[in-house]
Design an enzyme around this catalytic site. Structure first.
Site, PDB file in Angstrom:
ATOM      1  CE  LYS A  73      -3.002   3.457  -1.094  1.00 45.07           C
ATOM      2  NZ  LYS A  73      -3.786   3.471  -2.350  1.00 45.07           N
ATOM      3  CB  SER A  87      -0.897   3.970  -4.954  1.00 46.13           C
ATOM      4  OG  SER A  87      -2.263   3.884  -4.577  1.00 46.13           O
ATOM      5  CB  SER A 130      -4.371   1.970  -6.179  1.00 44.79           C
ATOM      6  OG  SER A 130      -3.643   2.935  -6.900  1.00 44.79           O
TER       7      SER A 130
END
Lengths: 483, 512
Positions: A77, A152, A176
């Protein structure tokens, strides 16, 4: 070789059936073929990945691999700092920011021989539950390209689901990792707060953030956690506790474990497909020898409110450094005050600005006690409630999300977006570990996640129960058909 | 709390040129906030060095540059030095304390928040004894806490006309200890005295180098006036940028007059922050209460609460040195020194240590006046060449204590005269050699051989018939002139007492 779990790739490397460069090439080729539609990646580091794969190949050939992750193609990420590779947090304000250092997690992954394919998309600064709110482009759910992958950490979840990374890493502040894992039909683990060093993770809410893996199965999740877990002297909040052999613990089964079923996690308005799948999964766990009893977590209903005070407060502070003075975007102006305000106005998206304003307000003189102070009290209650529950049960079992993946643009209203995390947020407030494991599909063919929450530092038991369920079912063998 | 002034858009003073005498109808209430850079090798929250004066941004890392993703780690040495100071001031060291974030935007602060301490400081409730006109006064210390320093802005040209500013983060993250006094100070002079005594304690403890010019020690003052005898506090004004003892006193004197005039004129004092302009000699408004920052303090989530082990505190307490005031009193009592000498000799720990080290060295004769003689040498000679408040300079003095003692022995045993000794002292300072080496090489040994000196005295007398004539007529001053001639002829090396005796002898034989 696509959709082979990391532990299977390691076996193939050992036997000489596959080589890391061949696997890396295959993944890079598939990224070229499908990521234009999925949009999981923000940056692909082709040359670095191939160079790492060649080194890994040398090690496997000479019988000196660095471990089961050696040669594993993984995705990070884009909130994890990577030396020499831009780290954007999905924000214009950090476009072009190239960290001079690796996050501890990245350092440990490199030391384990992992092949980093690239940096994945996210909601700007990890604020969101759909990965639509990246400043660059949205990520789509590989199971249905009209739907979101969750967020996210939607980029890493979608990458693993789409077979364009064998494993991935995300950060979980309010769900997330677990929520996009559920939406994308992969395994996602949020470790105990402090289990994994946050050094080099660009902070959203420092007291809630935790890094964790996305995996195709629980064995991989155990391997990935084993490599990144453990104390780090650069993170004062990281816990000094030995790291167990998570893989060795997996096969111990659920027989004799007591699972708590919280009434508060089955709410009005939740998708009946989700409830059905989760209740069926609980039956499977029972059939494997687990005892299930009901627990009560009444503060759950206040968690969301507390979370949306604590998170913006900490975020407003953490994001203060993006002012155009030192790195990232700078919008020139006559003087420093105007330069900073123009830079922030141009660099941050609407959701980020909303949360900065909320957080600034919550910390203001005269409001601190009413908001931040109160929210921290709620947090203490949530923590106590879990502790009381865990005095009776070994694990808590619940749905990961109330619904399956929704359509892009469907949740325009921020509040309805926030409600998506209602089952994952309490775990962050309490700082406890949680995993989302695939437990079926909706009538429309969308993945559903089962959430298992455990005591602090009890990842081994969380993974072990999830593994028992995984081994008793075959959901992991299904993959999206990408056009 | 440390914070650079915002650039004022109104550079002109509110009330410049106040010259009226100090007020007599108000009581002055002053409290000082002192920031001291701690003498740690690395920064407060990262491993970067703290050396002053390095090339800009050469002593930085992602942590002290506030890059995304970095985390602070507390410097144990900084905590130790702060505890040491807290104990010296008799503070209560809290068993647990917390760091907090203090927010404001300024380009020299990389994160746009400073890691400081707020509701739960390291230590509270101490005091410092000072002497005002010979009488002791106890000044309360409210709290002592740790924080990080900010960077430094470098402007291209003057602040008003600069087209660009550069940021040097070398200082960013240097450990600072903030100590807030209670509003117990009653005059600008007392404030300066407090600051001097405070600094002296820090020097004795070895926790700060006390260099106000380089900014190792900085001071802000809160000052208010109230009608004489009143017990309620007036509106306070904060004054920043007080970077010397003199400036503390001057700025406060100005501010006291300014406030007194305003009150006399029936005006209300505005609660505000004012900046002292040392060049122009006035304070000017920086920002008023309405524009005061809301620092939005909250507990630093990247650091866990700091638990202080009481055993550690005990260890630190056991290692505390004698403090200036106690040492001063001891010097007077033990060595019979005048208060002035004791004052001078205790301005730093190193100087007092030096003095006592000289005393401990063997002496040729152990006269009761030796402590005073050594004090004279240290005060008049050593402090002529070295700054007495500079610990390092004294500790690394080219003339170590045993060399000075050696020099004094040469005077005592008559090898050299006191006058020659002063030259030898300078040579010792320049060459780092000991006194016997210099005296031996340069042939500075005093001529104390009566036969040799007798010859010189005779020839001087023979060459000065007029002086002899004058002496015979009763002008005793003539003897002085002859004495000078003999000393001159021996290059100052003659033992003056012997010369005097010889002259006395020989002149007495001359028929008057």
């Amino acid at each position: 070789m696509i959709y082979q779990p990391i532990h299977a790739l390691a076996d193939a490397y050992r036997r000489g059936d596959l080589t890391p460069p061949a696997v890396a090439e295959a993944y890079l080729a598939r990224i070229d073929a499908v990521d234009g539609r999925v949009g999981a990646y923000l940056t692909v580091v082709r040359e670095q990945a191939l160079a790492a794969a060649r080194e890994s190949e040398r090690r496997w050939r000479t019988g000196t691999p660095l471990g089961p992750l050696d040669g594993a193609p993984i995705a990070l990420k884009d909130v994890l700092c990577t030396r020499g590779v831009r780290t954007t947090c999905g924000s214009k304000i950090l476009e072009g920011f190239v960290p001079p250092y690796d996050a501890t997690v990245v350092e440990r992954l490199r030391a384990a021989g992992a092949v980093i394919l690239g940096k994945t998309n996210l909601d700007e600064f990890a604020m969101g539950s759909s990965t639509e709110h990246s400043a660059f482009h949205p990520t789509r759910n590989p199971w249905d390209l009209t739907r979101v992958p969750g967020g996210s950490s939607g980029g890493s979840a979608a990458a693993v689901a789409a077979g364009i990374a064998a494993g991935g890493f995300g950060s979980d502040t309010g769900g997330s990792i677990r929520q996009p894992a559920a939406f994308c039909g992969v395994v996602g683990l949020k470790p105990t707060y402090g289990r994994v060093s946050r050094y080099g993770l660009v902070a959203l809410a420092s007291s809630l953030d935790q890094i964790g893996p996305f995996a195709q199965d629980l064995t991989d999740a155990a391997h990935l956690l084993g490599v990144i877990a453990g104390h780090d002297r650069r993170d004062a909040t990281s816990i000094q506790a030995p790291v167990p052999d998570y893989v060795a613990e997996l096969a111990r089964g659920v027989a004799g474990l007591t699972l708590g079923l919280p009434d508060e996690y089955f709410i009005d308005g939740m998708d009946p497909d989700v409830e059905r799948a989760v209740r069926a999964a609980i039956e499977v766990l029972k059939s494997l020898g687990a005892r299930v009893e009901s627990v009560s977590l009444p503060t759950t209903k206040h968690s969301l409110a507390a979370y949306y005070v604590i998170l913006p407060a900490e975020a407003s502070s953490n994001l203060a450094r993006y002012d155009g003075v030192k790195f990232g975007l700078r919008v020139p102006a006559r003087d420093i005050v105007e330069m900073e305000s123009r830079t922030r106005a141009a660099g941050f998206g609407a959701e980020v600005k909303r949360r900065i304003m909320l957080g600034t307000y919550a910390l203001s003189a005269g409001y601190y006690d009413a908001y931040y102070g109160k929210a921290q009290s709620v947090r203490t209650l949530v923590r106590r409630e879990f502790a009381a529950a865990f005095a009776r049960v070994d694990l808590i079992v619940a749905p990961t999300t109330p619904n399956v993946a929704f359509k892009l643009g469907e949740k325009e209203d921020p509040l309805s977006m926030y409600l998506n995390d209602v089952f994952t947020i309490p775990g962050n407030l309490a700082g406890i570990p949680g995993v989302s494991v695939p437990c079926g599909f909706s009538v429309s063919g969308l993945p559903i996640g089962l959430q298992l929450l455990g005591r602090p530092l009890d990842e081994a038991r969380v993974l072990r129960a999830a593994y028992a369920y995984e081994q008793a079912t075959s959901w992991r063998t299904r993959h999206p058909e990408l056009p | 709390m440390t914070e650079p002034g915002r650039i004022s858009r109104r550079p002109l003073p509110d009330r410049a040129g106040l010259t009226d005498p100090a007020p007599t109808t108000y009581d002055v209430v002053i409290g000082l906030e002192v920031h001291a850079q701690l003498l740690t090798r690395s920064k407060m929250f990262c491993g970067c060095p703290t050396t002053f004066g390095a090339a800009p941004n050469s002593q930085t890392c992602p942590v002290c540059q506030g890059m995304p993703g970095v985390l602070p780690v507390v410097n144990r040495k900084a905590v130790e030095l702060a505890i040491r100071t807290a104990l010296a001031f008799g503070c209560r060291v809290n068993p647990a304390c917390r760091f907090a974030r203090k927010h404001y935007y300024y380009p020299d602060m990389p994160k746009n928040y400073q890691i400081s301490q707020y509701e739960e400081p390291l230590a509270e409730d101490g005091h410092l004894e000072i002497d005002i006109d010979g009488a002791p006064r106890t000044i309360g210390i409210q709290r002592l806490h740790l924080e990080e320093d900010v960077g430094k802005l470098v402007h291209e040209g003057s602040l008003e006309t600069a087209q660009a500013s550069l940021v040097d983060f070398n200082r960013s993250g240097v450990p600072l200890m903030e100590t807030v006094s209670k509003p117990d100070l009653r005059s600008p002079e007392e404030a300066a005295t407090y600051l001097k005594a405070f600094r002296s304690v820090l020097l004795f403890l070895g926790v700060c180098d006390g260099n106000m010019e380089e900014g190792s020690l900085r001071c802000d003052a809160n000052v208010s006036l109230r009608p004489r005898g009143s017990t309620t506090l007036g509106t306070k004004v904060e004054i920043k940028n007080l970077n010397s003892f003199r400036n503390v006193q001057r700025a406060l004197e100005f501010e006291v007059r300014r406030q007194a005039q305003a009150l006399d004129a029936g005006e209300r004092i505005r609660q505000e922050t004012r900046l002292w302009d040392a060049d122009r000699g006035y304070t000017r408004s920086m920002r008023s209460k309405e524009y005061a920052h809301d620092y939005r303090y909250f507990p630093e989530p990247d650091l866990v609460p700091l638990r202080i082990d009481p055993r550690w505190v005990d260890e630190i307490r056991a290692g505390l040195p004698e403090l200036p005031r106690a040492r001063r009193q001891r010097f007077v009592a033990q060595y019979g020194l005048p208060a002035y000498d004791a004052d001078v000799l205790t301005q730093s720990r190193a100087l007092g240590d030096y003095y006592e080290a000289v005393l401990r060295e063997p002496a040729a004769s152990a006269g009761a006046d030796r402590p005073k003689i050594v004090s004279n040498w240290v005060m008049s000679e050593l402090l002529r060449v070295l700054p007495g408040d500079d610990e390092r300079a004294i500790e690394t003095s080219p003339i170590p204590p045993h060399h000075l003692a050696g020099l004094l022995r040469l005077i005592d045993d008559g090898t050299i005269s006191g006058r020659i000794a002063k030259d030898v002292f300078q040579k010792m300072f320049d060459s780092r050699e000991d006194a016997p080496t210099i005296v031996g090489r340069e042939g500075l040994t005093q001529v104390a051989d009566a036969t040799a000196l007798g010859g010189i005295v005779d020839s001087v007398m023979a060459a000065n018939p007029k002086a002899i004539e004058d002496f015979r007529r009763g002008k005793t001053a003539a003897k002085k002139s002859l004495f000078g001639q003999v000393m001159k002829a021996t290059g100052g090396k003659a033992n003056p007492m012997l010369v005097d005796r010889l002259l006395e002898d020989k002149l007495s034989k001359i028929q008057r």
